[in-house]
Design a protein around this motif. Structure first.
Motif, mmCIF file in Angstrom:
data_model
loop_
_atom_site.group_PDB
_atom_site.id
_atom_site.type_symbol
_atom_site.label_atom_id
_atom_site.label_comp_id
_atom_site.label_asym_id
_atom_site.label_seq_id
_atom_site.Cartn_x
_atom_site.Cartn_y
_atom_site.Cartn_z
ATOM 1 N N PRO A 32 38.626 31.168 -48.371
ATOM 2 C CA PRO A 32 38.515 32.216 -47.333
ATOM 3 C C PRO A 32 37.718 31.766 -46.113
ATOM 4 O O PRO A 32 38.037 32.145 -44.980
ATOM 5 C CB PRO A 32 37.809 33.362 -48.068
ATOM 6 N N GLY A 33 36.692 30.931 -46.325
ATOM 7 C CA GLY A 33 35.943 30.406 -45.188
ATOM 8 C C GLY A 33 36.789 29.491 -44.320
ATOM 9 O O GLY A 33 36.662 29.492 -43.089
ATOM 10 N N VAL A 34 37.656 28.710 -44.958
ATOM 11 C CA VAL A 34 38.570 27.856 -44.204
ATOM 12 C C VAL A 34 39.490 28.702 -43.338
ATOM 13 O O VAL A 34 39.731 28.400 -42.165
ATOM 14 C CB VAL A 34 39.388 26.972 -45.170
ATOM 15 N N LEU A 35 40.014 29.791 -43.907
ATOM 16 C CA LEU A 35 40.921 30.666 -43.159
ATOM 17 C C LEU A 35 40.202 31.330 -41.983
ATOM 18 O O LEU A 35 40.741 31.408 -40.872
ATOM 19 C CB LEU A 35 41.506 31.727 -44.091
ATOM 20 N N THR A 36 38.971 31.802 -42.212
ATOM 21 C CA THR A 36 38.206 32.448 -41.137
ATOM 22 C C THR A 36 37.918 31.468 -39.998
ATOM 23 O O THR A 36 38.066 31.801 -38.816
ATOM 24 C CB THR A 36 36.883 32.993 -41.690
ATOM 25 N N THR A 37 37.525 30.255 -40.350
ATOM 26 C CA THR A 37 37.251 29.245 -39.327
ATOM 27 C C THR A 37 38.510 28.875 -38.567
ATOM 28 O O THR A 37 38.472 28.650 -37.348
ATOM 29 C CB THR A 37 36.641 27.991 -39.984
ATOM 30 N N ALA A 38 39.642 28.812 -39.276
ATOM 31 C CA ALA A 38 40.911 28.490 -38.610
ATOM 32 C C ALA A 38 41.294 29.573 -37.605
ATOM 33 O O ALA A 38 41.819 29.282 -36.523
ATOM 34 C CB ALA A 38 42.010 28.317 -39.648
ATOM 35 N N VAL A 39 41.029 30.833 -37.943
ATOM 36 C CA VAL A 39 41.313 31.931 -37.001
ATOM 37 C C VAL A 39 40.465 31.779 -35.744
ATOM 38 O O VAL A 39 40.949 31.969 -34.620
ATOM 39 C CB VAL A 39 41.057 33.294 -37.677
ATOM 40 N N SER A 40 39.193 31.417 -35.905
ATOM 41 C CA SER A 40 38.324 31.204 -34.739
ATOM 42 C C SER A 40 38.862 30.075 -33.867
ATOM 43 O O SER A 40 38.833 30.164 -32.637
ATOM 44 C CB SER A 40 36.903 30.877 -35.201
ATOM 45 N N MET A 41 39.369 29.018 -34.492
ATOM 46 C CA MET A 41 39.927 27.910 -33.733
ATOM 47 C C MET A 41 41.122 28.365 -32.905
ATOM 48 O O MET A 41 41.255 28.018 -31.730
ATOM 49 C CB MET A 41 40.353 26.789 -34.686
ATOM 50 N N VAL A 42 42.001 29.165 -33.515
ATOM 51 C CA VAL A 42 43.181 29.659 -32.800
ATOM 52 C C VAL A 42 42.766 30.528 -31.619
ATOM 53 O O VAL A 42 43.340 30.437 -30.522
ATOM 54 C CB VAL A 42 44.091 30.440 -33.764
ATOM 55 N N VAL A 43 41.746 31.370 -31.814
ATOM 56 C CA VAL A 43 41.278 32.253 -30.742
ATOM 57 C C VAL A 43 40.746 31.422 -29.567
ATOM 58 O O VAL A 43 41.063 31.683 -28.394
ATOM 59 C CB VAL A 43 40.192 33.208 -31.269
ATOM 60 N N ILE A 44 39.934 30.391 -29.861
ATOM 61 C CA ILE A 44 39.358 29.573 -28.793
ATOM 62 C C ILE A 44 40.447 28.822 -28.040
ATOM 63 O O ILE A 44 40.460 28.785 -26.799
ATOM 64 C CB ILE A 44 38.337 28.578 -29.376
ATOM 65 N N LEU A 45 41.377 28.223 -28.769
ATOM 66 C CA LEU A 45 42.448 27.482 -28.111
ATOM 67 C C LEU A 45 43.316 28.400 -27.260
ATOM 68 O O LEU A 45 43.726 28.038 -26.150
ATOM 69 C CB LEU A 45 43.304 26.761 -29.155
ATOM 70 N N ALA A 46 43.594 29.595 -27.779
ATOM 71 C CA ALA A 46 44.411 30.546 -27.013
ATOM 72 C C ALA A 46 43.711 30.951 -25.725
ATOM 73 O O ALA A 46 44.330 31.012 -24.652
ATOM 74 C CB ALA A 46 44.713 31.776 -27.864
ATOM 75 N N MET A 47 42.389 31.186 -25.802
ATOM 76 C CA MET A 47 41.640 31.529 -24.589
ATOM 77 C C MET A 47 41.624 30.366 -23.612
ATOM 78 O O MET A 47 41.796 30.551 -22.395
ATOM 79 C CB MET A 47 40.211 31.919 -24.958
ATOM 80 N N GLY A 48 41.411 29.162 -24.127
ATOM 81 C CA GLY A 48 41.383 28.001 -23.248
ATOM 82 C C GLY A 48 42.707 27.763 -22.550
ATOM 83 O O GLY A 48 42.748 27.423 -21.361
ATOM 84 N N MET A 49 43.818 27.976 -23.273
ATOM 85 C CA MET A 49 45.141 27.692 -22.717
ATOM 86 C C MET A 49 45.629 28.799 -21.782
ATOM 87 O O MET A 49 46.190 28.520 -20.721
ATOM 88 C CB MET A 49 46.142 27.478 -23.856
#
Length: 376
Positions: free
Chosen positions: A233-250
């Motif tokens: 579950p921690g891996v999944l939560t961290t992956a969601v944060s990564m997607v959010v940051i990349l989406a904001m950056g792009m």
């Protein structure tokens, strides 16, 4: 190993995570806020430095030199004083952060080729010093070359009207020197590492504090199954944060993503797993959640300073570089910038990928054994 028992522990962790929804939202907001704050800070090049001028010559040459400095955009004249001591006093009082001191008879010294002006810069801010020093030297050289060519033209030396060598500079991957393009990959690495480490460490330590870890051991689940079920579950939560940051950056900051998203996703998973292993390792050392937070904060500082996320490793002593090599972010930041900024593939990144994969395997095995020993 039973997938059913692992799935049951994962379900239990997800339910517990959803019940503590404020913390879950905070974890996601931290990533967004960190990107917004860092991106809004701007670059490390300081412009429009407040400047005091002591022009003791007051002739056309001194005014032309001052004008060359102000037109550059690096120095903004906030006032004129009569001496070098008054310039230093203005910097001491915080009225200015730089000063220009031009001695008497500046025009005559220019004609003799022996003119010298003093640029005083406040040394409290390293970025201010670097920007001001580099700008002052470049402007002085350019202005001096203009004067030299002007004198040559007056003396009828037409061949000196152009320089024998000229250079053209091309900046690859970030031609506009956009700070966001440089910072977003670093923010991705920082957020992934800190969240992966903290979620793993805090989850295990919290279970130990509440006494529910012993209840898990009373179930048919084996220690390895407990470890896997709690970390996923921690891996999944961290992956969601990564997607959010990349989406904001792009989409918000218009950062180009030049490489393969699939490759980046797989390599990010390896990096997250290495972070989870570090968190599990910290959980065997930390006695409570406060200690786990302190260890995570220390790791964040070391990552920012030594991994190359913020400061270049080229200027670091060899011993410090060796310490930075112990941090997985050192390898992942090169992978991230290579894929996002350069658009390169495995043929260029394979060395860092191999080291990061080995690192993840070793830290997971060591942390798993220490954790299992702690459970036993």
């Amino acid at each position: 190993m039973s997938l059913k028992r692992i799935a049951a522990i994962m379900r239990k962790e997800i339910i517990q995570m959803l019940r503590d929804w404020p913390t879950l939202i905070l974890i996601l907001l931290i990533a967004v806020l960190e990107l917004l704050i860092i991106a809004s800070i701007g670059g490390m090049t300081v412009e429009h430095i407040p400047t005091m001028v002591a022009d003791m010559s007051k002739d056309s040459r001194s005014r032309a030199f001052i004008n060359a400095l102000t037109i550059s955009g690096f120095f903004d004249v906030h006032g004129y004083v009569e001496s070098e001591a008054e310039v230093i006093r203005a910097i001491d009082d915080g009225v200015a952060q730089a000063g220009i001191v031009i001695p008497p008879n500046f025009a005559a010294q220019v004609e003799r080729g022996a003119a010298q002006a003093l640029i005083i810069i406040d040394g409290n801010d390293p970025f201010l010093v670097q920007s001001g020093y580099a700008a002052a030297n470049a402007i002085a050289q350019a202005h001096g070359m203009e004067l030299l060519l002007e004198r040559a033209a007056r003396q009828g030396m037409e061949g000196l009207g152009t320089l024998p060598i000229s250079t053209a500079t091309r900046i690859l991957y970030n031609p506009n020197m956009d700070t966001v393009i440089f910072l977003v990959p670093g923010v991705v690495v920082l957020v992934l590492e800190i969240q992966a480490v903290m979620t793993a460490a805090m989850t295990v330590v919290r279970e130990r504090e509440l006494g529910t870890l012993e209840q898990l051991l009373a179930t048919p689940a084996r220690p390895l199954e407990i470890i896997i079920g709690k970390l996923v579950p921690g891996v999944l939560t961290t992956a969601v944060s990564m997607v959010v940051i990349l989406a904001m950056g792009m989409f918000w900051f218009k950062m180009p993503f030049r490489g393969s998203m699939g490759l980046f996703a797989w390599l990010s998973l390896i990096f997250i797993i290495s972070g989870q292993g570090l968190g599990l390792l910290l959980s065997t050392i930390a006695r409570n959640q406060r200690q786990a937070q302190q260890f995570s904060t220390l790791l964040m500082l070391i990552t920012m300073l030594l991994s190359g996320v913020v400061y270049t490793r080229l200027t670091m002593p060899k011993l410090v570089q060796y310490v930075g090599d112990l941090i997985p972010a050192t390898y992942f930041i090169r992978i991230t910038r290579g894929i996002i900024t350069k658009g390169v593939g495995m043929s260029f990144l394979w060395e860092d990928v191999v080291v990061l994969t080995l690192y993840a395997l070793v830290v997971i095995i060591v942390a798993g054994r220490m954790f299992k020993k702690r459970l036993d």
